[in-house]
Scaffold this motif. Structure first.
Motif, PDB file in Angstrom:
ATOM      1  N   SER A  34       0.838  -1.209   0.000  1.00 34.28           N
ATOM      2  CA  SER A  34       0.000   0.000   0.000  1.00 34.28           C
ATOM      3  C   SER A  34       0.868   1.253   0.000  1.00 34.28           C
ATOM      4  O   SER A  34       0.604   2.214  -0.736  1.00 34.28           O
ATOM      5  N   MET A  82      -5.712   5.907  -0.464  1.00 37.98           N
ATOM      6  CA  MET A  82      -4.862   5.013   0.301  1.00 37.98           C
ATOM      7  C   MET A  82      -5.582   4.452   1.529  1.00 37.98           C
ATOM      8  O   MET A  82      -5.364   3.308   1.917  1.00 37.98           O
ATOM      9  N   SER A  86      -5.770   0.462   1.638  1.00 39.09           N
ATOM     10  CA  SER A  86      -5.112  -0.272   2.732  1.00 39.09           C
ATOM     11  C   SER A  86      -6.051  -1.300   3.353  1.00 39.09           C
ATOM     12  O   SER A  86      -5.647  -2.426   3.666  1.00 39.09           O
ATOM     13  N   MET A  89      -6.428  -4.139   0.886  1.00 32.11           N
ATOM     14  CA  MET A  89      -5.208  -4.937   0.840  1.00 32.11           C
ATOM     15  C   MET A  89      -5.172  -5.921   2.001  1.00 32.11           C
ATOM     16  O   MET A  89      -4.840  -7.099   1.838  1.00 32.11           O
TER      17      MET A  89
END
Length: 216
Positions: A34, A82, A86, A89
């Protein structure tokens, strides 16, 4: 600028020490990937002149002098991406992140930077007898960022004002925020493609490809 989501898959993790081979946890690997995406977006925006050079400030990362945006609006946009990325992910929901540079005048897609993320299964991980050290992972990332920097030597100059979009390919069952919308793939029509270096951890592998429209 806009954020989009599509369909596919990925996951992550971390942990290591000076030169010693410690297996990076899945969580730590996800965080590392990330973070890599965040610096990749910034690096592409700077190297390709999407925003003026004075809109960036230098930071030290991966043993390199990196440049990140200092523009509040762009920072907020990247931060929003992001934050969601994140989470996806960590849940193993991401397979691809794409940065598309588009002409503001014509609306034509000029460049498409594609980062494919592969989550390595237990069998693949076990098959790797040698676990990468933190130093080895950093060297792989350094090599890729040097290629992104050197891309100006073969990519056509971007004329006129440009904007960028970030596309995130997530699993169909991923929870998508209300403000995110579906998008087409924004492929470059009749474009050239260049494969850049790959890097990875024991849990993830990231492959990079840039496609671009030939100058007329």
């Amino acid at each position: 600028m806009s954020t989009n989501s599509k369909s596919s898959k990925t996951t992550a993790s971390n942990k290591s020490k000076d030169g010693k081979a410690h297996k990076l946890s899945l969580k730590g690997s996800a965080k590392l990937v990330s973070e890599f995406f965040e610096y990749s977006i910034n690096s592409i925006l700077f190297q390709r002149g999407v925003y003026p050079a004075e809109d960036f400030m230098p930071v030290k990362k991966y043993g390199l002098n990196m440049l990140v945006t200092n523009d509040d609006q762009v920072k907020a946009y990247i931060r929003k991406i992001m934050s969601q990325l994140s989470k996806w992910m960590l849940g193993g929901k991401i397979s691809k992140l794409v940065v598309v540079i588009t002409s503001k005048e014509t609306g034509e897609n000029l460049e498409r930077w594609q980062f494919d993320v592969q989550l390595l299964g237990k069998a693949a991980t076990a098959a790797k007898s040698k676990i990468k050290t933190e130093k080895e992972i950093q060297e792989e990332i350094q090599s890729l960022f040097r290629q992104i920097t050197a891309s100006v030597t073969f990519l056509p100059m971007l004329d006129g004002r440009c904007s960028f979009n970030v596309l995130v390919y997530a699993d169909g069952d991923a929870e998508v925020p209300m403000e995110w919308g579906d998008s087409d793939a924004k492929e470059i029509v009749d474009g050239e493609k260049v494969t850049l270096r790959s890097w990875g951890t024991s849990s993830h592998k990231v492959d990079t490809l840039v496609s671009y429209r030939l100058a007329e």
